[in-house]
Write a protein that holds these residues in place. Structure first.
Motif, PDB file in Angstrom:
ATOM      1  N   ARG A 229      -6.330   3.739   2.048  1.00  0.00           N
ATOM      2  CA  ARG A 229      -5.680   2.429   1.961  1.00  0.00           C
ATOM      3  C   ARG A 229      -6.721   1.328   1.776  1.00  0.00           C
ATOM      4  NH1 ARG A 229      -0.676   0.066   5.298  1.00  0.00           N
ATOM      5  NH2 ARG A 229      -0.671  -1.933   4.275  1.00  0.00           N
ATOM      6  N   ALA A 230      -7.815   1.384   2.530  1.00  0.00           N
ATOM      7  CA  ALA A 230      -8.874   0.381   2.410  1.00  0.00           C
ATOM      8  C   ALA A 230      -9.464   0.387   0.996  1.00  0.00           C
ATOM      9  CB  ALA A 230      -9.967   0.635   3.449  1.00  0.00           C
ATOM     10  N   ALA A 231      -9.659   1.579   0.435  1.00  0.00           N
ATOM     11  CA  ALA A 231     -10.217   1.690  -0.914  1.00  0.00           C
ATOM     12  C   ALA A 231      -9.258   1.105  -1.939  1.00  0.00           C
ATOM     13  CB  ALA A 231     -10.515   3.151  -1.237  1.00  0.00           C
ATOM     14  N   ARG A 232      -7.976   1.418  -1.803  1.00  0.00           N
ATOM     15  CA  ARG A 232      -6.979   0.896  -2.739  1.00  0.00           C
ATOM     16  C   ARG A 232      -6.914  -0.619  -2.654  1.00  0.00           C
ATOM     17  NH1 ARG A 232      -2.088  -0.532  -1.798  1.00  0.00           N
ATOM     18  NH2 ARG A 232      -1.773   0.731   0.074  1.00  0.00           N
ATOM     19  N   GLU A 233      -6.904  -1.147  -1.442  1.00  0.00           N
ATOM     20  CA  GLU A 233      -6.843  -2.604  -1.269  1.00  0.00           C
ATOM     21  C   GLU A 233      -8.114  -3.268  -1.772  1.00  0.00           C
ATOM     22  OE1 GLU A 233      -5.817  -2.965   2.877  1.00  0.00           O
ATOM     23  OE2 GLU A 233      -3.680  -2.658   2.445  1.00  0.00           O
ATOM     24  N   ALA A 234      -9.284  -2.655  -1.526  1.00  0.00           N
ATOM     25  CA  ALA A 234     -10.549  -3.219  -2.010  1.00  0.00           C
ATOM     26  C   ALA A 234     -10.587  -3.241  -3.535  1.00  0.00           C
ATOM     27  CB  ALA A 234     -11.731  -2.416  -1.462  1.00  0.00           C
ATOM     28  N   ALA A 235      -9.900  -2.283  -4.155  1.00  0.00           N
ATOM     29  CA  ALA A 235      -9.826  -2.241  -5.612  1.00  0.00           C
ATOM     30  C   ALA A 235      -8.779  -3.225  -6.146  1.00  0.00           C
ATOM     31  CB  ALA A 235      -9.491  -0.830  -6.084  1.00  0.00           C
ATOM     32  N   GLY A 236      -8.056  -3.875  -5.230  1.00  0.00           N
ATOM     33  CA  GLY A 236      -7.040  -4.840  -5.631  1.00  0.00           C
ATOM     34  C   GLY A 236      -5.817  -4.187  -6.249  1.00  0.00           C
ATOM     35  N   MET A 237      -5.514  -2.967  -5.821  1.00  0.00           N
ATOM     36  CA  MET A 237      -4.417  -2.212  -6.412  1.00  0.00           C
ATOM     37  C   MET A 237      -3.258  -2.053  -5.433  1.00  0.00           C
ATOM     38  SD  MET A 237      -6.634   0.857  -8.095  1.00  0.00           S
ATOM     39  CE  MET A 237      -5.766   1.223  -9.596  1.00  0.00           C
ATOM     40  N   THR A 238      -2.065  -1.989  -5.991  1.00  0.00           N
ATOM     41  CA  THR A 238      -0.890  -1.585  -5.218  1.00  0.00           C
ATOM     42  C   THR A 238      -0.738  -0.082  -5.416  1.00  0.00           C
ATOM     43  OG1 THR A 238       0.662  -1.810  -7.046  1.00  0.00           O
ATOM     44  CG2 THR A 238       0.236  -3.798  -5.711  1.00  0.00           C
ATOM     45  N   CYS A 239       0.171   0.521  -4.683  1.00  0.00           N
ATOM     46  CA  CYS A 239       0.432   1.954  -4.878  1.00  0.00           C
ATOM     47  C   CYS A 239       0.825   2.243  -6.323  1.00  0.00           C
ATOM     48  CB  CYS A 239       1.535   2.423  -3.940  1.00  0.00           C
ATOM     49  SG  CYS A 239       1.089   2.376  -2.208  1.00  0.00           S
ATOM     50  N   CYS A 240       1.641   1.376  -6.891  1.00  0.00           N
ATOM     51  CA  CYS A 240       2.091   1.587  -8.268  1.00  0.00           C
ATOM     52  C   CYS A 240       0.967   1.388  -9.276  1.00  0.00           C
ATOM     53  CB  CYS A 240       3.266   0.674  -8.587  1.00  0.00           C
ATOM     54  SG  CYS A 240       4.762   1.157  -7.708  1.00  0.00           S
ATOM     55  N   ASP A 241       0.035   0.477  -8.993  1.00  0.00           N
ATOM     56  CA  ASP A 241      -1.120   0.291  -9.880  1.00  0.00           C
ATOM     57  C   ASP A 241      -1.958   1.560  -9.923  1.00  0.00           C
ATOM     58  OD1 ASP A 241      -0.502  -2.432 -10.278  1.00  0.00           O
ATOM     59  OD2 ASP A 241      -1.806  -3.072  -8.634  1.00  0.00           O
ATOM     60  N   ALA A 242      -2.045   2.235  -8.791  1.00  0.00           N
ATOM     61  CA  ALA A 242      -2.902   3.413  -8.665  1.00  0.00           C
ATOM     62  C   ALA A 242      -2.307   4.639  -9.342  1.00  0.00           C
ATOM     63  CB  ALA A 242      -3.155   3.711  -7.191  1.00  0.00           C
ATOM     64  N   ARG A 243      -1.014   4.653  -9.527  1.00  0.00           N
ATOM     65  CA  ARG A 243      -0.345   5.853 -10.015  1.00  0.00           C
ATOM     66  C   ARG A 243      -0.908   6.414 -11.319  1.00  0.00           C
ATOM     67  NH1 ARG A 243       5.790   6.764 -11.964  1.00  0.00           N
ATOM     68  NH2 ARG A 243       5.671   9.019 -12.036  1.00  0.00           N
ATOM     69  N   PRO A 244      -1.151   5.607 -12.368  1.00  0.00           N
ATOM     70  CA  PRO A 244      -1.647   6.198 -13.618  1.00  0.00           C
ATOM     71  C   PRO A 244      -2.986   6.919 -13.451  1.00  0.00           C
ATOM     72  CG  PRO A 244      -0.835   3.988 -14.015  1.00  0.00           C
ATOM     73  CD  PRO A 244      -0.869   4.190 -12.519  1.00  0.00           C
ATOM     74  N   GLY A 245      -3.881   6.394 -12.648  1.00  0.00           N
ATOM     75  CA  GLY A 245      -5.180   7.024 -12.461  1.00  0.00           C
ATOM     76  C   GLY A 245      -5.115   8.297 -11.643  1.00  0.00           C
ATOM     77  N   LEU A 246      -4.115   8.390 -10.790  1.00  0.00           N
ATOM     78  CA  LEU A 246      -3.996   9.569  -9.931  1.00  0.00           C
ATOM     79  C   LEU A 246      -3.152  10.658 -10.563  1.00  0.00           C
ATOM     80  CD1 LEU A 246      -3.634   7.719  -6.544  1.00  0.00           C
ATOM     81  CD2 LEU A 246      -5.615   8.981  -7.366  1.00  0.00           C
ATOM     82  N   GLY A 247      -2.321  10.283 -11.518  1.00  0.00           N
ATOM     83  CA  GLY A 247      -1.561  11.256 -12.283  1.00  0.00           C
ATOM     84  C   GLY A 247      -0.823  12.278 -11.443  1.00  0.00           C
ATOM     85  N   ASP A 248      -0.863  13.510 -11.884  1.00  0.00           N
ATOM     86  CA  ASP A 248      -0.113  14.580 -11.237  1.00  0.00           C
ATOM     87  C   ASP A 248      -0.710  15.022  -9.908  1.00  0.00           C
ATOM     88  OD1 ASP A 248       1.746  14.656 -13.272  1.00  0.00           O
ATOM     89  OD2 ASP A 248       0.626  16.167 -14.399  1.00  0.00           O
TER      90      ASP A 248
END
Length: 79
Positions: free
Chosen positions: A10-29
């Protein structure tokens, strides 16, 4: 507090300025839908697969070692 892998995700995602939905394309399947990303942050197993750690680290721009152990620094450029 970043004493668990879930908290570090969560800290990494927030530090990257991303929401869960923003992260989805990079995390893929590896992770799946937005809801799964949020749940994974809460319920990630103590030892996630290397593929999962790599996917998160690459998406969020953080070190895999930091995700795994919490040992600073968070980002490679800060080494």
């Amino acid at each position: 507090m970043t004493d668990t892998i879930g908290a570090r995700l969560r800290a990494a995602r927030e530090a990257a300025g991303m929401t869960c939905c923003d992260a989805r394309p990079g995390l893929g399947d590896v992770i799946g839908c937005c809801a799964s990303i949020a749940e994974d942050e809460k319920d990630v197993p103590p030892t996630p697969s290397a593929e999962t750690l790599y996917a998160y680290a690459s998406t969020y721009g953080v070190r895999e070692d930091w995700l795994r152990t919490g040992e600073e620094p968070m980002r490679e450029e800060d080494v």
